[in-house]
Design a protein around this motif. Structure first.
Motif, PDB file in Angstrom:
ATOM      1  N   GLU A 218      34.307   5.112  -2.201  1.00 29.55           N
ATOM      2  CA  GLU A 218      33.107   5.172  -1.360  1.00 29.55           C
ATOM      3  C   GLU A 218      33.389   4.633   0.035  1.00 29.55           C
ATOM      4  N   GLU A 219      34.165   3.541   0.099  1.00 27.53           N
ATOM      5  CA  GLU A 219      34.478   2.940   1.403  1.00 27.53           C
ATOM      6  C   GLU A 219      35.286   3.906   2.261  1.00 27.53           C
ATOM      7  N   GLN A 220      36.265   4.566   1.648  1.00 25.84           N
ATOM      8  CA  GLN A 220      37.064   5.545   2.405  1.00 25.84           C
ATOM      9  C   GLN A 220      36.189   6.684   2.919  1.00 25.84           C
ATOM     10  N   ARG A 221      35.282   7.145   2.065  1.00 25.57           N
ATOM     11  CA  ARG A 221      34.420   8.259   2.475  1.00 25.57           C
ATOM     12  C   ARG A 221      33.495   7.849   3.606  1.00 25.57           C
ATOM     13  N   HIS A 222      32.823   6.692   3.453  1.00 30.64           N
ATOM     14  CA  HIS A 222      31.854   6.265   4.466  1.00 30.64           C
ATOM     15  C   HIS A 222      32.509   5.930   5.801  1.00 30.64           C
ATOM     16  N   ASN A 223      33.747   5.459   5.756  1.00 31.65           N
ATOM     17  CA  ASN A 223      34.448   5.099   6.988  1.00 31.65           C
ATOM     18  C   ASN A 223      35.277   6.246   7.553  1.00 31.65           C
ATOM     19  N   GLY A 224      35.273   7.374   6.864  1.00 28.66           N
ATOM     20  CA  GLY A 224      36.035   8.524   7.317  1.00 28.66           C
ATOM     21  C   GLY A 224      35.284   9.345   8.354  1.00 28.66           C
ATOM     22  N   PRO A 225      35.898  10.410   8.862  1.00 24.54           N
ATOM     23  CA  PRO A 225      35.286  11.209   9.937  1.00 24.54           C
ATOM     24  C   PRO A 225      34.095  12.049   9.463  1.00 24.54           C
ATOM     25  N   ARG A 226      34.035  12.339   8.136  1.00 24.52           N
ATOM     26  CA  ARG A 226      32.935  13.153   7.625  1.00 24.52           C
ATOM     27  C   ARG A 226      32.341  12.486   6.378  1.00 24.52           C
ATOM     28  N   PRO A 227      31.587  11.403   6.555  1.00 26.52           N
ATOM     29  CA  PRO A 227      31.060  10.653   5.407  1.00 26.52           C
ATOM     30  C   PRO A 227      30.041  11.441   4.592  1.00 26.52           C
ATOM     31  N   TYR A 228      29.548  12.527   5.144  1.00 26.71           N
ATOM     32  CA  TYR A 228      28.544  13.322   4.451  1.00 26.71           C
ATOM     33  C   TYR A 228      29.163  14.303   3.453  1.00 26.71           C
ATOM     34  N   ILE A 229      30.476  14.423   3.433  1.00 25.84           N
ATOM     35  CA  ILE A 229      31.157  15.315   2.498  1.00 25.84           C
ATOM     36  C   ILE A 229      31.524  14.535   1.231  1.00 25.84           C
ATOM     37  N   LEU A 230      30.977  14.952   0.092  1.00 21.34           N
ATOM     38  CA  LEU A 230      31.259  14.251  -1.158  1.00 21.34           C
ATOM     39  C   LEU A 230      32.695  14.510  -1.603  1.00 21.34           C
ATOM     40  N   PRO A 231      33.303  13.555  -2.291  1.00 22.71           N
ATOM     41  CA  PRO A 231      34.689  13.730  -2.719  1.00 22.71           C
ATOM     42  C   PRO A 231      34.808  14.743  -3.857  1.00 22.71           C
ATOM     43  N   GLU A 232      36.023  15.142  -4.117  1.00 21.90           N
ATOM     44  CA  GLU A 232      36.310  15.994  -5.273  1.00 21.90           C
ATOM     45  C   GLU A 232      36.348  15.128  -6.537  1.00 21.90           C
ATOM     46  N   PHE A 233      35.927  15.691  -7.664  1.00 24.69           N
ATOM     47  CA  PHE A 233      35.982  15.004  -8.954  1.00 24.69           C
ATOM     48  C   PHE A 233      36.753  15.904  -9.916  1.00 24.69           C
ATOM     49  N   GLU A 234      38.005  15.542 -10.148  1.00 21.59           N
ATOM     50  CA  GLU A 234      38.856  16.375 -10.989  1.00 21.59           C
ATOM     51  C   GLU A 234      39.026  15.807 -12.393  1.00 21.59           C
ATOM     52  N   VAL A 235      38.584  14.562 -12.596  1.00 26.36           N
ATOM     53  CA  VAL A 235      38.621  13.955 -13.929  1.00 26.36           C
ATOM     54  C   VAL A 235      37.263  13.323 -14.211  1.00 26.36           C
ATOM     55  N   VAL A 236      36.967  13.139 -15.493  1.00 24.42           N
ATOM     56  CA  VAL A 236      35.723  12.481 -15.896  1.00 24.42           C
ATOM     57  C   VAL A 236      35.982  10.982 -15.938  1.00 24.42           C
ATOM     58  N   GLY A 237      35.376  10.253 -15.016  1.00 28.52           N
ATOM     59  CA  GLY A 237      35.650   8.826 -14.900  1.00 28.52           C
ATOM     60  C   GLY A 237      34.494   7.946 -15.312  1.00 28.52           C
ATOM     61  N   PHE A 238      34.500   6.730 -14.825  1.00 29.90           N
ATOM     62  CA  PHE A 238      33.527   5.697 -15.189  1.00 29.90           C
ATOM     63  C   PHE A 238      33.068   4.987 -13.919  1.00 29.90           C
ATOM     64  N   ASN A 239      31.985   4.254 -14.023  1.00 33.25           N
ATOM     65  CA  ASN A 239      31.593   3.370 -12.923  1.00 33.25           C
ATOM     66  C   ASN A 239      31.959   1.947 -13.305  1.00 33.25           C
ATOM     67  N   TYR A 240      33.181   1.554 -12.997  1.00 27.94           N
ATOM     68  CA  TYR A 240      33.693   0.234 -13.334  1.00 27.94           C
ATOM     69  C   TYR A 240      33.995  -0.579 -12.075  1.00 27.94           C
ATOM     70  N   ARG A 241      33.323  -0.273 -10.970  1.00 31.00           N
ATOM     71  CA  ARG A 241      33.626  -0.920  -9.692  1.00 31.00           C
ATOM     72  C   ARG A 241      33.090  -2.348  -9.625  1.00 31.00           C
ATOM     73  N   MET A 242      33.862  -3.241  -9.040  1.00 34.45           N
ATOM     74  CA  MET A 242      33.407  -4.597  -8.727  1.00 34.45           C
ATOM     75  C   MET A 242      32.618  -4.563  -7.426  1.00 34.45           C
ATOM     76  N   THR A 243      31.598  -5.409  -7.297  1.00 33.67           N
ATOM     77  CA  THR A 243      30.835  -5.491  -6.058  1.00 33.67           C
ATOM     78  C   THR A 243      31.547  -6.370  -5.036  1.00 33.67           C
ATOM     79  N   ASP A 244      31.202  -6.190  -3.774  1.00 36.35           N
ATOM     80  CA  ASP A 244      31.792  -7.028  -2.731  1.00 36.35           C
ATOM     81  C   ASP A 244      31.286  -8.471  -2.805  1.00 36.35           C
ATOM     82  N   LEU A 245      30.139  -8.686  -3.428  1.00 31.67           N
ATOM     83  CA  LEU A 245      29.670 -10.064  -3.640  1.00 31.67           C
ATOM     84  C   LEU A 245      30.654 -10.789  -4.561  1.00 31.67           C
ATOM     85  N   GLN A 246      31.050 -10.106  -5.642  1.00 32.05           N
ATOM     86  CA  GLN A 246      32.040 -10.695  -6.548  1.00 32.05           C
ATOM     87  C   GLN A 246      33.408 -10.792  -5.871  1.00 32.05           C
TER      88      GLN A 246
END
Length: 382
Positions: A218-246
């Motif tokens: 998400e950080e790469q996308r939002h800080n990139g030149p076209r943050p409105y373009i959603l990334p490609e999803f080639e595998v079925v993943g999970f939401n296991y992200r740590m927050t920046d507070l942690q």
């Protein structure tokens, strides 16, 4: 507080003003999901544990799950797991559709017994999860010596941040490592975990899988030149992200890790010296060329010499204000596994003994000298 009224918890996180300031800054930044603070924590953790890649996630459970998925573990596969460990080590194998194959442990170390591994291996064995229990690394060299080359070694280093084996840090010893930052661990982010590896292919899979399977973060996308373009999803993943507070807390805590371990080691040595004359209590032994992380101080109540059972002893100590816990549990004795696989307690005698006789006593970075003296006196009074 008088000595008679003293209450000593089994563990307390050591959080200071630095962590509070770091969280406040993260909140004010407006970026509170996985972002720059997580990246800072990951970088520092990787350097400390001498690995090329470290990925912060929501827990050690999800870290181990990601490791298994990245290693290609799936239905029909078998994964070797120590019979004496926290239940999540086996649970994640089930979540992959694979079968946990239990291996007995050595009561002298509480860790997986290399001599019990060879006859548990079949042509379906895909991975092994040696656990560095309570902060002492498993004997990785002896384990690898009996494994076929194709078996992936996934370290469950939940308790072992900062531990080492023959000069090499936990998390760098196998193919993939998994750490915990639960409040009972030496450093904490509340909940949280870390996956480590030196394998670039595993790293790429883990990084994508923890973020839904996205091709970029998400950080790469939002800080990139076209943050409105959603990334490609080639595998079925999970939401296991740590927050920046942690991540903000973790970035401060990792700087204190060695100081925390050094203090714990000093008091562990004190415990061992002061309790040496208690004939019914066996204190931990640290083999040569190992550096213990002392996530907890786990003793063994010798049932042949003890004046009472381990559970009765824990009850007596609780009444004096000294918190204790069993080291952990024997997973093969828990209903979910005992019934599912028709396992008897005595099938794994080492794990059965550890299940019934280990006793953790307080050891953490919020304790003071008087606390240790009180614990020692309480134990000796039994």
């Amino acid at each position: 507080m008088t000595q008679e009224a003293r209450q000593i918890p089994i563990a307390l996180p050591s959080i200071g003003e630095d962590e509070i300031v770091a969280v406040r800054e993260a909140l004010r930044s407006g970026w509170i999901t996985q972002g720059p603070r997580v990246a800072e924590f990951e970088s520092a953790f990787a350097v400390r544990h001498q690995v090329n890649h470290a990925f912060a996630v929501t827990s050690c459970t999800t870290a181990t799950h990601l490791a298994l998925v990245a290693a290609g573990v799936g239905p029909g596969d078998e994964v070797l797991v120590p019979a004496f460990t926290w239940v999540s080590t086996a649970n994640v194998v089930i979540h992959c559709g694979a079968v946990p194959i239990f291996v007995d442990v050595d009561p002298a170390t509480n860790n997986i017994m290399p001599s019990d591994i060879a006859h548990r291996i079949t042509d379906r064995t895909k991975a092994i999860i040696p656990v560095h229990l309570f902060g002492l690394c498993a004997d990785i060299e002896a384990i690898k010596a009996v494994l076929p080359d194709h078996v992936v070694v996934i370290e469950d280093a939940a308790c072992a941040a900062g531990a080492s084996y023959h000069g090499r840090p936990a998390g760098s010893l196998g193919d993939i490592g998994a750490f915990s930052f639960h409040p009972r661990k030496s450093i904490t982010t509340g909940e949280g975990g870390m996956v480590t590896t030196n394998n670039s292919e595993y790293a790429a899979r883990i990084d994508s899988l923890r973020n839904h399977g996205a091709s970029i973060s998400e950080e790469q996308r939002h800080n990139g030149p076209r943050p409105y373009i959603l990334p490609e999803f080639e595998v079925v993943g999970f939401n296991y992200r740590m927050t920046d507070l942690q991540g903000a807390v973790g970035a401060i805590q990792i700087k204190k890790l060695d100081e925390f371990i050094s203090e714990r080691n000093n008091w562990a040595q004190h415990y061992m010296a002061q309790l040496a004359d208690v004939d019914w209590l066996v204190t931990p032994k640290v083999p040569d060329n190992y550096s213990h992380a002392w996530q907890s101080f786990v003793t063994f109540v010798n049932p042949d010499l003890s004046p009472t059972t381990r559970n009765e002893m824990m009850d007596k100590l609780q009444k004096t204000g000294v918190a204790t816990r069993p080291g952990t549990h024997a997973v093969h004795m828990l209903g979910a596994y005992r019934d599912r696989f028709d396992i008897k307690p005595e099938d794994y005698p080492g794990a059965l003994s550890c299940n019934n006789n280990t006793m953790a006593i307080p050891l953490h970075n919020k304790m003071i000298e008087e606390d240790y003296a009180y614990v020692i006196k309480a134990i000796k009074s039994i």
